[in-house]
Design an enzyme around this catalytic site. Structure first.
Site, PDB file in Angstrom:
ATOM      1  N   HIS A  94       0.849  -1.201   0.000  1.00 47.88           N
ATOM      2  CA  HIS A  94       0.000   0.000   0.000  1.00 47.88           C
ATOM      3  C   HIS A  94       0.878   1.243   0.000  1.00 47.88           C
ATOM      4  CE1 HIS A  94      -2.978   2.783   2.269  1.00 47.88           C
ATOM      5  NE2 HIS A  94      -3.046   2.971   0.968  1.00 47.88           N
ATOM      6  N   ASN A 138      -5.163   3.929   7.383  1.00 50.50           N
ATOM      7  CA  ASN A 138      -6.531   4.355   7.044  1.00 50.50           C
ATOM      8  C   ASN A 138      -7.527   3.956   8.120  1.00 50.50           C
ATOM      9  OD1 ASN A 138      -5.739   5.632   4.794  1.00 50.50           O
ATOM     10  ND2 ASN A 138      -6.351   4.026   3.352  1.00 50.50           N
TER      11      ASN A 138
END
Ligand code: T1G
Length: 663
Positions: free
Chosen positions: A431, A481
């Site tokens: 990511h 996140n």
């Protein structure tokens, strides 16, 4: 200690090798032994010169940073004591530098009369990155050697320079193409000491009266003390002392500043991050596995993330094949790639030829078969599970059996992607953060079948890309996140209680974030935020429909010049958030409908509730094993979400300030 090599012995030079693996850190314990060795050399009449060099492929990484985490014992022998012995001696001292020569290691070299370095040597005073300043004479000797302006720039940046640049600055006397020790002993022969020269009032690049101006300018260019600039301001004051005070008084001023900084919270926070970063790749329970070689990379999707990821790999010298069937996207990506490399040429970081070569190392195609030779393929297509599973199915068919398949998803289930292949042990999440070629953070997401070798390879890729690679479990939103959702929800809750988004953002900027939660949402897009909320179901939905209403009004954030704030092209290139009473009215209306009464909220409550939200979710992710260590979460937040480094990250901040987590 006299060298066995007769040639060197004849030079009557004693070679003292700094040898304290892994990085020849000059710890209190090592300095004690080193001082004894130096005193023996100084006491030996057969010795005319002393040459310092380093074992383990480097000169020294400087002081042992661990030593600063405990009370400094009163009888501790420090680098200052070693340097005092060097300065007090009549013998010539030469530093023979190979590899890294950093911090106190460079200060020891600065106390020598001459410095010789091999071409690949790297010299730096990175103390400012630890919230410190060079505390063993560097702030007084360096300005006298290379001039106050150059010294200030060098120490404020804290980055290392090459031997060639050091020679240009006058920091070293010579580059030794072959043996630095040999050159050092030859150079020492028949030479005199240069101590007095080093301690005299010399302002090489600065007419005396300009000193105050340069110092004043420098103070303006560094962050405020409240915003992590304490060490920088003290460093500038120490260099001012080198211009205005005699050497001994300058040293006393430096010592006082250093002793204050080493006990300061910003420095302990930055030291925490230094060691937390070095723990990242130590994965408990994962046996040491030999990483697979990665010589060629594939990227699927030429969008913003795909082209950024391709540039990141090309910048690391790896050839990249980008697959995308959308010609428009490919054309745009090609421009982005060349634009990025031309920008590096303008910045003087690349030559035209290097930029061209890097640009050529990225090839665009719509033929998936061209991925057959890639060792690693990163998927960066639209954030939709079915679309991504289809991509993984296709990749599994074209990629070679040993290839690793990675997804750049920011929220989706890695196991669900792995199940679409016959190689789930070689599937994981990589990511990246926007822009992928610049943002230092990389989340490595481990699926339930991901092998230790695949994880080890991912960390090696992270190192090759010079990323801070952090391991995350495969859970919704991974680490970064997942935590930011709670932070943004708490910000929304405060706005529902009548606090203006602009005030909430101002409080978090005052704390040290580059931007507040609402400006951050506007940057990433309110439609994305709403889609993620919806994907997560009821638990994520706030108490009101503010977000839904703004999206329905096409207030999607910066991209539509209106979101929680308004944006105006003529203000801050259209990126400066402008307060919008219309949004505050929508919050008030929605709150009324949901029976949420407005209330007085202090800045402290705003700050503590938002930090509390980060800390609380962080604690839960540690309990759930999604994050391995508090330090991992701190690295994620400092390098991926703008958490101010001088506060050490949310988990360190919680530990240091007892701010309660907010469930
Ligand atoms: N002190 C203690 N441990 C250190 C260390 C240091 N200075 N430098 C490295 N280590 C450990 C590190 O934690 C790791 O341990 C191992 O060495 C390998 O490091 C008076 C006050 C030299 C470029 O800021 O920049 O001098 O995890 O993984 O990638 O003015 O280490 O294996 O257990 O980073 O090859 C100033 C810091 C000190 C330099 C090598 N010096 N070090 O990079 O290996 S303050 C620095 C580095 C000072 C004076 C002041 C890098 C490196 P472990 P690594 P690497």
């Amino acid at each position: 200690m006299l060298p066995s090599d007769p040639a060197l012995r004849d030079q009557r030079a004693a070679v003292i090798t700094l040898d304290n693996p892994p990085v020849n850190a000059l710890s209190f314990a090592y300095c004690k032994a080193l001082l004894e060795t130096i005193e023996v050399a100084h006491g030996n009449d057969a010795v005319e010169a002393v040459v310092f060099t380093g074992a383990n492929g480097l000169f020294s990484a400087g002081a042992d940073v661990n030593d600063f985490n405990a009370e400094i014992p009163p009888d501790a022998v420090t680098i200052r004591d070693v340097i005092a012995a060097v300065e007090a001696s009549v013998k010539v001292h030469v530093a023979a530098i190979e590899g890294n020569c950093l911090g106190g290691g460079l200060e020891l070299a600065l106390a020598c009369d001459y410095r010789v370095a091999t071409p690949e040597a790297k010299l730096g005073l990175p103390e400012i990155r630890l919230g410190l300043l060079p505390g063993a004479g560097g702030t007084q000797r360096l300005p006298r050697l290379i001039g106050a302006r150059a010294a200030l720039e060098f120490m404020l940046k804290g980055s290392s320079i090459s031997a060639q640049r050091a020679l240009e600055l006058g920091l070293i006397d010579e580059i030794a193409e072959a043996s630095a020790i040999e050159r050092a002993t030859v150079l020492a022969k028949g030479r005199k000491r240069r101590v007095s020269e080093r301690q005299a009032f010399i302002a090489k690049d600065l007419p005396a009266q300009a000193g105050p101006y340069v110092v004043a300018q420098a103070h303006k260019m560094v962050p405020s003390e409240e915003n992590g600039g304490v060490a920088a301001h003290k460093l500038i004051d120490a260099v001012q002392a080198s211009i205005e005070l005699s050497f001994p008084f300058g040293i006393a001023r430096e010592t006082r500043f250093f002793d204050e900084l080493v006990r300061s919270k910003p420095s302990s926070s930055l030291r925490h991050l230094f060691f937390a970063e070095r723990e990242l790749a130590k994965i408990p329970g994962v046996p040491e596995a030999e990483p697979l070689p990665i010589e060629g990379v594939g990227v699927v999707g030429a969008g913003t993330m795909g082209s950024g990821i391709a540039i990141a790999f090309a910048q690391a010298g790896l050839p990249v094949i980008v697959v995308d069937s959308n010609d428009e996207a490919v054309d745009k990506a090609r421009q982005t790639v060349m634009g990025m490399f031309m920008y590096q040429v303008q910045k003087g970081r690349l030559t035209q030829e290097e930029a061209w070569k890097r640009g050529q190392s990225i090839r665009f195609t719509d033929d998936w078969n061209e991925l057959a030779g890639a060792d690693l393929i990163v998927e960066a297509v639209f954030e939709n599970l079915d679309v991504k599973r289809d991509v993984f199915r296709k990749l599994d068919a074209v990629a070679k059996p040993s290839a690793i398949l990675a997804s750049n998803t920011s929220t989706l289930d890695i196991d669900a992607l792995a199940e679409a292949t016959k190689r789930s042990d070689r599937v994981l999440g990589l990511h990246f953060f926007v822009p992928a070629n610049i943002m230092p953070l990389l989340e490595i997401v481990r699926g339930k079948a991901t092998s230790a070798q695949t994880i080890a390879t991912a960390f090696k890729v992270g190192k090759t890309l010079r990323k801070k690679a952090v391991l995350s479990g495969n859970a919704f939103g991974f680490i970064g996140n997942r935590i930011i959702f709670d932070y943004l929800r708490e910000a929304t809750a405060l706005a529902e209680e009548g606090v203006a988004p602009a005030r909430i953002d101002a409080v978090m900027k005052a704390f040290g974030f580059p931007m507040g939660p609402f400006a951050m949402s506007d940057l990433s897009g309110l439609d994305i935020g709403l889609a993620v909320q919806k994907a997560r179901g009821a638990e994520a939905l706030g108490r009101t429909n503010v977000l839904e209403r703004l999206v329905q009004m096409n207030r999607l954030g910066q991209k539509t010049m209106a979101g929680f704030f308004k944006y105006d092209k003529s203000v801050g290139k259209g990126r400066e958030p402008i307060r919008d009473p219309e949004v505050e009215a929508i919050f008030a209306d929605e709150a009324r409908k949901s029976g949420i009464a407005p209330r007085e909220v202090s800045d402290e409550e705003i700050r503590d509730r938002l930090l509390g939200a980060l800390i609380c979710r962080g604690e839960r992710l540690l309990e759930e094993g999604v994050a391995l260590r508090p330090g991992d979460i701190d690295i994620v937040y400092v390098y991926g979400y703008g958490f101010p480094p001088h506060h050490g990250g949310p988990m360190w901040y919680a530990q240091e300030t007892k701010v309660a987590s907010r469930a």
